[in-house]
Design a protein around this motif. Structure first.
Motif, PDB file in Angstrom:
ATOM      1  N   ARG A   1       0.839  -1.195   0.000  1.00 41.44           N
ATOM      2  CA  ARG A   1       0.000   0.000   0.000  1.00 41.44           C
ATOM      3  C   ARG A   1       0.876   1.247   0.000  1.00 41.44           C
ATOM      4  O   ARG A   1       1.867   1.304   0.738  1.00 41.44           O
ATOM      5  CB  ARG A   1      -0.912   0.010   1.247  1.00 41.44           C
TER       6      ARG A   1
ATOM      7  N   ALA B   1       1.558   5.299   0.694  1.00 40.76           N
ATOM      8  CA  ALA B   1       1.099   6.210   1.747  1.00 40.76           C
ATOM      9  C   ALA B   1       2.057   7.384   1.910  1.00 40.76           C
ATOM     10  O   ALA B   1       3.126   7.435   1.294  1.00 40.76           O
ATOM     11  CB  ALA B   1       0.973   5.449   3.061  1.00 40.76           C
TER      12      ALA B   1
ATOM     13  N   LYS C   1      -0.612   7.897   6.309  1.00 38.76           N
ATOM     14  CA  LYS C   1      -1.912   8.180   5.711  1.00 38.76           C
ATOM     15  C   LYS C   1      -1.921   7.494   4.350  1.00 38.76           C
ATOM     16  O   LYS C   1      -1.170   7.866   3.443  1.00 38.76           O
ATOM     17  CB  LYS C   1      -2.120   9.685   5.539  1.00 38.76           C
ATOM     18  N   TYR C   2      -2.738   6.462   4.229  1.00 42.73           N
ATOM     19  CA  TYR C   2      -2.782   5.697   2.995  1.00 42.73           C
ATOM     20  C   TYR C   2      -3.465   6.490   1.879  1.00 42.73           C
ATOM     21  O   TYR C   2      -4.302   7.359   2.135  1.00 42.73           O
ATOM     22  CB  TYR C   2      -3.527   4.373   3.210  1.00 42.73           C
ATOM     23  N   ASP C   3      -3.104   6.159   0.649  1.00 41.88           N
ATOM     24  CA  ASP C   3      -3.727   6.813  -0.504  1.00 41.88           C
ATOM     25  C   ASP C   3      -5.176   6.370  -0.677  1.00 41.88           C
ATOM     26  O   ASP C   3      -5.979   7.077  -1.296  1.00 41.88           O
ATOM     27  CB  ASP C   3      -2.951   6.482  -1.784  1.00 41.88           C
TER      28      ASP C   3
ATOM     29  N   TYR D   1      -8.128   5.945   6.710  1.00 40.58           N
ATOM     30  CA  TYR D   1      -6.947   6.244   5.902  1.00 40.58           C
ATOM     31  C   TYR D   1      -5.665   6.157   6.733  1.00 40.58           C
ATOM     32  O   TYR D   1      -4.572   6.181   6.181  1.00 40.58           O
ATOM     33  CB  TYR D   1      -7.054   7.644   5.283  1.00 40.58           C
TER      34      TYR D   1
ATOM     35  N   GLU E   1       1.246   9.041  -5.948  1.00 36.75           N
ATOM     36  CA  GLU E   1      -0.104   8.488  -5.790  1.00 36.75           C
ATOM     37  C   GLU E   1      -0.559   7.883  -7.116  1.00 36.75           C
ATOM     38  O   GLU E   1      -0.389   8.469  -8.178  1.00 36.75           O
ATOM     39  CB  GLU E   1      -1.092   9.576  -5.357  1.00 36.75           C
TER      40      GLU E   1
END
Length: 244
Positions: free
Chosen positions: A174, A176, A195-197, A219, A235
């Motif tokens: 993931r 982030a 903070k994940y996309d 998130y 991203e």
């Protein structure tokens, strides 16, 4: 001690269930360097099972039986166990909580307990296991110190605002943005708050009512430094209009 060797010398996070309380589940962190006999002693405190009669089964994340921990002298880490697996303790948990409430509580002084020969403590002392093995305790302390230093070094490579890729074992990668680097109140050691996309996290940067950073719900997440790779990770663009 047997000739079995430890596959790794790390720590492992496991979920613990037991046949006496089907709905009860706790999570604990264990050293892979303890023997199964020592492990049973720890499970006795968590489940109330008898180390002499308990049977231990290991289940993977799909709830499939992986193996049984049936050799008391083998190290926990010599079995095919990974983070997040479930340990199920089977024993004769014949009394319900209601039954136990009616039984007079048995109390014993530390002095009298130390004199008994049928306790886990006596077993560990006799066989020089766990904290009663000075060489082993020294090795574990040194191992923990090395682990803490390695974790700190990895954390120092992360900076707030850096882009990263989170690679947790048995989970998809993931992307982030790093929002927090440091220690936390919810667990020991160093942690990286991200903070994940995408909404693939577990929180909004707040854990147990303490705010570490801000982001939208689902998130946010916290991972160990070893699972964070800092780099040029822009991203990803998702074409929501693409036909299926």
């Amino acid at each position: 001690m047997s000739d079995y060797k430890i596959i790794t010398s790390d720590f492992i996070n496991l979920s613990i269930t037991n046949s006496g309380h089907q709905n009860s589940c706790v999570e604990r962190r264990f050293q892979k360097g303890i023997t199964i006999d020592e492990f049973k002693g720890k499970l006795e405190l968590l489940t109330g099972g008898n180390p002499i009669t308990m049977m231990i089964e290991v289940y993977d994340k799909n709830d499939s039986l992986v193996c049984k921990l049936d050799d008391g002298q083998r190290f926990l880490g010599s079995y095919p166990i990974d983070d997040g697996m479930r340990i199920h303790v089977i024993d004769n948990f014949s009394r319900t909580e209601e039954d136990l409430s009616k039984v007079e509580k048995f109390e014993i002084s530390e002095e009298d307990y130390a004199k008994r020969s049928d306790t886990v403590k006596a077993f560990l002392e006799k066989n020089k296991l766990g904290k009663y093995n000075e060489a082993d305790m020294k090795r574990r302390a040194e191992e923990k110190l090395r682990e803490e230093e390695a974790e700190k070094t990895a954390a120092e490579l992360c900076k707030v605002g850096d882009r990263c890729e989170v690679c947790v074992p048995n989970q998809p990668k993931r992307r982030a943005t790093i929002m927090y680097v440091g220690k936390t109140e919810f667990k020991e050691g160093w942690w990286i708050g991200v903070k994940y996309d995408e909404p693939l996290g577990k929180n909004n940067g707040t854990v147990n009512e303490k705010k570490y950073f801000e982001c939208l719900p689902k998130y946010g997440g916290f991972v160990k430094p070893a699972h964070v790779k800092v780099g040029d990770f822009p991203e990803e663009e998702f074409d929501l209009d693409e036909e299926l």
